[in-house]
Design an enzyme around this catalytic site. Structure first.
Site, mmCIF file in Angstrom:
data_model
loop_
_atom_site.group_PDB
_atom_site.id
_atom_site.type_symbol
_atom_site.label_atom_id
_atom_site.label_comp_id
_atom_site.label_asym_id
_atom_site.label_seq_id
_atom_site.Cartn_x
_atom_site.Cartn_y
_atom_site.Cartn_z
ATOM 1 C CE LYS A 143 45.687 59.242 58.962
ATOM 2 N NZ LYS A 143 46.127 58.478 57.806
ATOM 3 C CG HIS A 173 47.342 59.434 64.989
ATOM 4 N ND1 HIS A 173 47.254 59.079 63.665
ATOM 5 C CD2 HIS A 173 48.607 59.876 65.176
ATOM 6 C CE1 HIS A 173 48.414 59.285 63.080
ATOM 7 N NE2 HIS A 173 49.253 59.766 63.963
ATOM 8 C CE LYS A 177 51.239 63.180 66.443
ATOM 9 N NZ LYS A 177 52.248 62.508 67.269
ATOM 10 C CD GLU A 211 56.216 60.255 58.269
ATOM 11 O OE1 GLU A 211 55.368 60.049 59.148
ATOM 12 O OE2 GLU A 211 56.119 59.798 57.104
ATOM 13 C CG HIS A 235 47.924 63.599 59.691
ATOM 14 N ND1 HIS A 235 46.845 63.071 60.366
ATOM 15 C CD2 HIS A 235 48.772 62.563 59.518
ATOM 16 C CE1 HIS A 235 47.045 61.788 60.588
ATOM 17 N NE2 HIS A 235 48.206 61.456 60.080
#
Length: 464
Positions: A143, A173, A177, A211, A235
């Site tokens: 991505k 990714h 998870k 974050e 995501h």
């Protein structure tokens, strides 16, 4: 015996961009972890422009693994190093691909990982096709899959000019998870959820990926991308699809992809009034950031899925840098009971029962319910029933996704129709959007983000 030729494991992995940042931080440490588990027998060939020897590549691999977590299995490391090879070459030069073909030395099913900027994809894919290296091969791309709908469609055209759709593995990714995979399992392995998992019982759904840190020196990247493209479009929309999809018709990754694509296709196109953009104070002082930058470092978005199950239910997505804490959570807010039988049974702090998925740092599933306190009075309190879901020693997302791609298993990857439908849902706000609101680092973002969700009880604080 493998009956499906598309599930025969790859016998070589070619890493384009082997000397780059992605390969050093993610790919080589993941290959080392695969060697520790005995899950990597294929040769690994790095390709890059740097004039390196194989010894230099091996040194780079050792340094990368040391930085990522250290070397605790010398035999596994030695195995990886002996499987390595290197081809130095310009992607514009057809001889690079002919030399790569010779180094593959008869490998029948190579997997080509494009750990390179998307601007180079077309040249590399054409080089692979012209050298015959696309036959029975797999293509792994990272991505972002385009930066809008038109570029995503162009990227697909380029990839499909040399590879079948089932041979293309688009890595996000986040889908690797363990906590994300658990959403799919938890939903469809437990019968108690289905009767309430719809517009009749669900008031709203909110997904937060926050974050504490900033852009970490990636000013050039963020100036061309922003939070909406970097996090929400991929995501968070993928998480939304897992929460909103219908049960797959059968146990197969193709069925999962079909249902996820339907969610995106049913999504109402976003409007500027459904979005709030913020930028942390000090972002414009970051290296390579424009002094008048209007790029968002926080984005909050309200979406609707116009499907029978979810009609009228708002979905709130929020992500940002330099926020109060680093956390990723989903809150499925349930509607309160239809009658107020007890004086204290109004939603606590404006929040009725809910189901909460903590996706990072420590994964968990929680159900909030009211229970009576000891005494004669019918007074209670809301408590959480918490299921901790720790996975010590679990595969890292890149390790899992690399292994799955090389095995030909597309369950954890994104299909092109879903990519395009997701872009179509947010395409209207990529060109017409509100200006950024400045917010203070260490906060939860601009005030506008709070106003966006105020009618539905406000944002859940994932740090609590």
């Amino acid at each position: 015996m493998v009956s499906d030729p598309h599930r025969i494991p790859s016998d070589a992995l070619v890493v384009f961009g082997a000397t780059g940042d992605l390969a050093g931080k993610m790919i080589f440490p993941s290959l080392y972890a695969m060697c520790k588990r005995g899950a990597l027998s294929a040769k690994v060939i790095g390709v890059a422009l740097d004039d390196w020897s194989i010894e230099q590549l091996r040194e780079h691999v050792v340094e990368s693994i040391s930085r990522a977590g250290g070397i605790d299995d010398r035999a596994a490391l030695d195995k990886l190093l002996t499987q390595l090879d290197y081809v130095r070459g310009d992607y514009q030069d057809s001889d690079t691909f002919h030399r790569l073909a010779r180094r593959l030395d008869g490998a029948q099913r190579p997997a080509h990982y494009l750990a390179i900027p998307p601007s180079l994809f077309e040249r590399v894919i054409a080089g692979l096709r012209d050298a015959g290296l696309n036959r029975q091969a797999r293509l792994i791309v990272e991505k972002p899959f385009g930066h809008d709908l038109a570029s995503a469609q162009e990227l697909s055209r380029v990839a499909l000019s040399a590879f079948e759709e089932r041979s293309i593995f688009r890595i996000d990714h986040y889908l690797g998870k363990e906590a994300i995979m658990n959403i799919l399992y938890f939903r469809f392995a437990n019968s108690f959820l289905e009767p309430i998992w719809n517009r009749n019982c669900v008031a709203s759904v909110q997904i937060t990926l926050a974050e504490q840190f900033g852009i970490k020196g990636r000013g050039a990247f963020y100036e061309s991308t922003g939070c909406l493209r970097d996090v929400i479009q991929n995501h968070l929309l993928q998480i939304l699809a897992l929460l909103a999809m219908e049960p797959p018709a059968y146990q197969n990754y193709g069925a999962v992809h079909v249902e996820k694509a339907k969610v995106f296709q049913a999504m109402r196109p976003a409007r500027p009034e459904d979005m709030v953009r913020g930028q942390y104070a000090g972002y414009r002082s970051e290296p390579v950031v424009a002094q008048d930058s209007d790029v968002e470092t926080v984005c909050a978005l309200r979406l609707y899925v116009d499907a029978w199950r979810w009609e009228g239910v708002p979905w709130y997505l929020r992500s940002g840098k330099r926020m109060t804490s680093t956390a990723t959570e989903v809150l499925v807010q349930l509607k309160p009971p239809p009658q107020r039988l007890f004086d204290d049974s109004d939603p606590v702090n404006g929040r009725a029962n809910y189901i909460r998925f903590r996706l990072s740092d420590n994964s968990a599933v929680a159900l909030a319910a009211r229970v009576k306190q000891t005494g004669k009075e019918f007074i209670g309190e809301q408590r959480e029933l918490l299921l901790l879901d720790a996975h010590p020693g679990a595969e890292t997302p890149y390790e899992r996704l690399l292994g799955e791609a090389m095995a030909g298993n597309g369950a954890l990857f994104t299909r092109q129709d879903a990519v395009e439908a997701a872009w179509a849902a947010i395409d209207p706000v990529l060109s017409t959007y509100p200006p950024v609101e400045i917010y203070q680092p260490g906060s939860w973002g601009p005030a506008g983000a709070d106003a966006l969700i105020a009618a539905d009880g406000g944002w859940h604080d994932p740090s609590t």
